[in-house]
Enzyme design. Structure first.
Site, PDB file in Angstrom:
ATOM      1  N   HIS A   1      10.566  -8.785  -5.339  1.00 25.34           N
ATOM      2  CA  HIS A   1       9.096  -8.771  -4.862  1.00 25.34           C
ATOM      3  C   HIS A   1       8.672 -10.196  -4.386  1.00 25.34           C
ATOM      4  O   HIS A   1       7.501 -10.495  -4.130  1.00 25.34           O
ATOM      5  CB  HIS A   1       7.997  -8.112  -5.814  1.00 25.34           C
ATOM      6  CG  HIS A   1       8.240  -6.884  -6.135  1.00 25.34           C
ATOM      7  ND1 HIS A   1       9.079  -6.361  -7.096  1.00 25.34           N
ATOM      8  CD2 HIS A   1       7.533  -5.636  -5.398  1.00 25.34           C
ATOM      9  CE1 HIS A   1       9.186  -4.930  -7.075  1.00 25.34           C
ATOM     10  NE2 HIS A   1       8.271  -4.432  -6.021  1.00 25.34           N
TER      11      HIS A   1
ATOM     12  N   HIS B   1      16.036   4.787 -12.799  1.00 25.13           N
ATOM     13  CA  HIS B   1      15.476   3.556 -12.673  1.00 25.13           C
ATOM     14  C   HIS B   1      13.855   3.435 -13.068  1.00 25.13           C
ATOM     15  O   HIS B   1      13.127   4.324 -12.727  1.00 25.13           O
ATOM     16  CB  HIS B   1      15.587   3.038 -11.409  1.00 25.13           C
ATOM     17  CG  HIS B   1      14.895   1.567 -10.823  1.00 25.13           C
ATOM     18  ND1 HIS B   1      15.066   0.486 -11.717  1.00 25.13           N
ATOM     19  CD2 HIS B   1      13.887   1.362 -10.121  1.00 25.13           C
ATOM     20  CE1 HIS B   1      14.462  -0.359 -10.912  1.00 25.13           C
ATOM     21  NE2 HIS B   1      13.491  -0.010 -10.646  1.00 25.13           N
TER      22      HIS B   1
ATOM     23  N   CYS C   1       0.882  -1.113   0.210  1.00 27.41           N
ATOM     24  CA  CYS C   1       0.010  -0.053   0.012  1.00 27.41           C
ATOM     25  C   CYS C   1       1.039   1.267   0.051  1.00 27.41           C
ATOM     26  O   CYS C   1       1.954   1.358   0.487  1.00 27.41           O
ATOM     27  CB  CYS C   1      -0.913  -0.103   1.408  1.00 27.41           C
ATOM     28  SG  CYS C   1      -2.124  -1.471   1.264  1.00 27.41           S
TER      29      CYS C   1
END
Length: 756
Positions: A695, A642, A516
């Site tokens: 991730h 990036h 979030c």
């Protein structure tokens, strides 16, 4: 005046206090059971349904809830789950999360499915994977379960599904088969879902096809027609009314087909849909409802009722008022829950905001024509919200072409920088952040609450920076970072250091899965009154002889990950932010920071969905905004940037035109598909395609990274390649981070010995 019906496309689901996020993370750690996680999910669904019912929404969606992502939900519903996840032998919920973020444990080692940006938002979806052995068929009942759950609460909902066309459009095809080969099976599966929903008592089914707002080719148009020419009739045969819901733009390429296919309701976006009103002028089915998306589902500003009522009046000149349903422009997933959770901002500010729950009230006000509400709104918009900043406006007016051009040219700078830095071949680095441990978060909270002094907080962060520098030196990285322990968020941190922003306490928005963000809000003209990062970067550089990157967020990303103003253009806002960041870049350089990374992670995020608008509406100001930031630095100062989790292949020429010296990309989840595009345009910027997915909690082996590097240097000149993870390490654990980086450095060393 007759009160119109109201509709919502979707509602936030993470929880007002991020309850779902924390429950999912406990489930991942084995601290709670699957049953307990399901209980939390049920509570989140109940809250959303009841809030909408209490506010008077006529048509409330169900099945908009997800534990991770609605596209992934659809894949599991349709049995589109690669066998490598099924073979793990996990529970259904564990298998679902393995596909979402990977799995590494006693039952196997698998990477996550690719993650992509959801159209032009900061939300991410999980890319479905279909191969020649995929059997697409109905294998779940989540829409039916969610509908029944709401009905048991006394709430009759409209089950909402991602449509077959969008699902097949977004999917990744790993064999010879393509979308058309799955049409028959998809129609059968959706017809079965409709039958089950009708049997459960549903009256409507809402099928979302946002992919229709993209440029639609003749082949894609034929695919859409092939699906719905059959499916609409089969759903009608079950007794269901069918709503085709679109959002994020207009459906100019298929509008004639849509109105001819027999839908009972058609949802059009009148906020981002530039031609939606014009399309209505060509005709609309006399027996269908128009779900008019007039309340902005993406931004947090209160709607100007006078403007909205004028728009509704224009719509009702073309469609009978009794057949117009007042709706959101898209799902409210993209805004926070409620202004009521904000205790620190004054009412003078909060009065201008409408989060998800306030937007429910706006829908009802507009549908009912409430004169008292209209009067209050008129008074609000008659006031002066913010005063222009004269110095900022003057600085923008004085910009010339020279402010956007760096000299000398990039290849000449490269030779200068090679002499200055003398880095090894395949230099290793990270993207920026290091793990934000409980200790780091606790110190930040203590400082914010005043339980530790500023001096104590600075000492704490300096100690963490020193530890981080020494860790990177021991691992053997070539270009270091300071770890960003002082930053809660890569955008909020900078917004808090600039004038013109306001900040919330609890305005959390889901970015992906359990991630979030709390976007800052651009309130007025933006400027920088003091250095924002210089002290931290200077201290970090003092701890080592190796170069330490100064870490900044670029102007386009800061804007795209903020809630922007609606009273001035995005271009003007981006250039204001760029001037502020330029001041920071020059201060870093003057204080001895020789490598400066200016992240533009979200460059593509607001790229118009139609290619014809890419440059005129976006790239013609977004690329110059980045160039403005670094054009005045010295040749020996190396500028990095990036980008992550977007499709960049079709804008690589524009990315090269940003004129950075080095760019790092997210590439690991997409199997390095970007490399072909870089090779095709002879990409000039030095490049670091991410060699592993941060991730996912899994640790890549040395051999795995070496294999990835071989793929990279097969497409990109090895002299131009950097070695790095694909994103910042903020969300990862310390142990897995250290081991992954050790493997990364060892892989780079091995490849150097092989190819140089």
């Amino acid at each position: 005046m007759t009160v119109k019906k109201t509709s919502v496309i979707g509602f936030p689901r993470i929880g007002r206090k991020r309850e779902l996020k924390f429950a999912c993370e406990k489930f991942f750690k084995g601290e709670i059971s699957g049953d307990e996680l399901q209980r939390v999910g049920a509570e989140m669904r109940r809250y959303g349904w009841q809030r909408q019912q209490e506010r008077g929404i006529s048509l409330i969606p169900s099945n908009d809830f997800s534990f991770y992502d609605n596209v992934l939900d659809t894949a599991f519903l349709l049995g589109v789950v690669p066998e490598r996840y099924r073979q793990l032998g996990l529970s259904e919920l564990e298998t679902y999360f393995a596909a979402a973020h990977g799995y590494q444990g006693e039952k196997g080692d698998v990477k996550a499915l690719p993650m992509k940006k959801w159209f032009n938002t900061n939300y991410h979806y999980i890319e479905p994977e279909l191969d020649d052995d995929t059997v697409l068929r109905l294998q779940g009942d989540k829409p039916v379960r969610d509908y029944a759950e709401a009905k048991a609460l006394g709430i009759d909902t409209v089950p909402a599904l991602i449509g077959a066309y969008t699902f097949l459009h977004l999917a990744r095809y790993c064999g010879q088969k393509r979308a058309a080969d799955f049409v028959e099976a998809a129609v059968e599966a959706y017809a079965q879902i409709g039958g089950q929903l009708a049997a459960a008592g549903a009256s409507w089914i809402s099928i979302a096809e946002p992919a229709l707002v993209l440029d639609v080719t003749a082949e894609e148009r034929a695919l859409f027609k092939a699906i719905y020419a059959s499916l609409v009739g089969r759903l009608h045969a079950t007794g269901l009314k069918v709503l085709l819901q679109t959002y994020f733009g207009d459906i100019r390429d298929v509008y004639r087909d849509v109105v001819a296919l027999g839908f009972d309701g058609i949802g059009l976006d009148f906020v981002e849909g530039q031609k939606s009103l014009e399309l209505l002028q060509t005709g609309f089915p006399k027996d269908a409802l128009l779900f008019a998306g007039v309340v902005n589902g993406k931004n947090i500003w209160r709607a100007d009722y006078a403007q909205k009522n004028a728009l509704i009046a224009s719509i009702e000149q073309l469609v009978a008022p009794e057949r117009v349903v007042i709706s959101t422009s898209c799902s409210l997933l993209h805004v926070p829950y409620t202004v009521a959770a904000e205790e620190r901002l004054s009412t003078d500010i909060l009065d201008y905001f409408a989060f998800a729950e306030e937007k429910l009230t706006e829908l009802v006000d507009l549908a009912s024509g409430d004169t008292a509400a209209l009067g209050r709104n008129k008074t609000l918009f008659a006031g002066v919200r913010t005063v222009p900043h004269a110095d900022v406006r003057n600085a923008l007016a004085q910009l010339s072409e020279a402010d956007f051009e760096r000299t000398p040219a990039r290849l000449a700078r490269r030779q200068v920088q090679k002499e200055v830095f003398r880095l090894p071949a395949l230099p290793t680095t990270t993207i920026g952040s290091f793990p934000q441990t409980a200790e780091v978060r606790a110190a930040r909270t203590a400082f914010r609450k005043g339980t530790i002094s500023r001096e104590q907080y600075i000492d704490f962060n300096r100690n963490k920076i020193l530890e981080c520098i020494k860790l990177q030196e021991s691992i053997g990285l070539d270009v270091l970072v300071h770890g960003e322990f002082e930053r809660n968020d890569m955008v909020e941190y900078f917004g808090s250091k600039m004038d013109g922003y306001v900040f919330t306490q609890n305005a959390w928005v889901q970015s992906y899965g359990t991630r979030c963000v709390k976007p800052p809000i651009v309130w007025g003209d933006v400027s920088r009154s003091a250095p924002m990062t210089v002290d931290w970067s200077v201290f970090a550089q003092s701890c080592t002889n190796k170069p330490v990157k100064g870490m900044l967020t670029g102007p386009v990303t800061i804007l795209n990950w903020s809630f922007p103003r609606e009273d001035i253009s995005l271009k003007e806002q981006a250039l204001q932010i760029a001037l502020a960041i330029r001041d920071e870049v020059l201060d870093l350089e003057s204080n001895g920071i020789r490598i400066i990374q200016i992240d533009e992670a979200a460059l593509r995020e607001k790229l118009p969905l139609r290619k014809s608008c890419w440059h005129s509406d976006y790239l013609d100001w977004a690329i110059p905004a980045f160039r403005l930031v670094h054009a005045k630095v010295k040749p020996e100062t190396q500028i990095h940037t990036h980008m992550c989790y977007s499709e960049f292949g079709d804008i690589v020429r524009d990315i090269d035109a940003m004129d950075a010296d080095v760019i790092t990309f997210e590439a690991s989840r997409s199997d390095l598909k970007l490399l072909d595009a870089l090779k095709a345009v002879q990409f000039e910027t030095e490049v670091g395609p991410g060699v592993y997915d941060i991730h996912s909690p899994r640790v890549p082996s040395v051999d795995e990274i070496v294999g990835v590097l071989h793929k990279i240097i097969a497409k990109i000149p090895k002299e131009n390649v950097w070695v790095n993870p694909d994103c910042g390490l903020k969300t990862r654990g310390e142990q897995e981070t250290t081991q992954s980086l050790k493997n990364l450095v060892e892989a780079a060393k091995r490849l150097r010995s092989e190819v140089f």
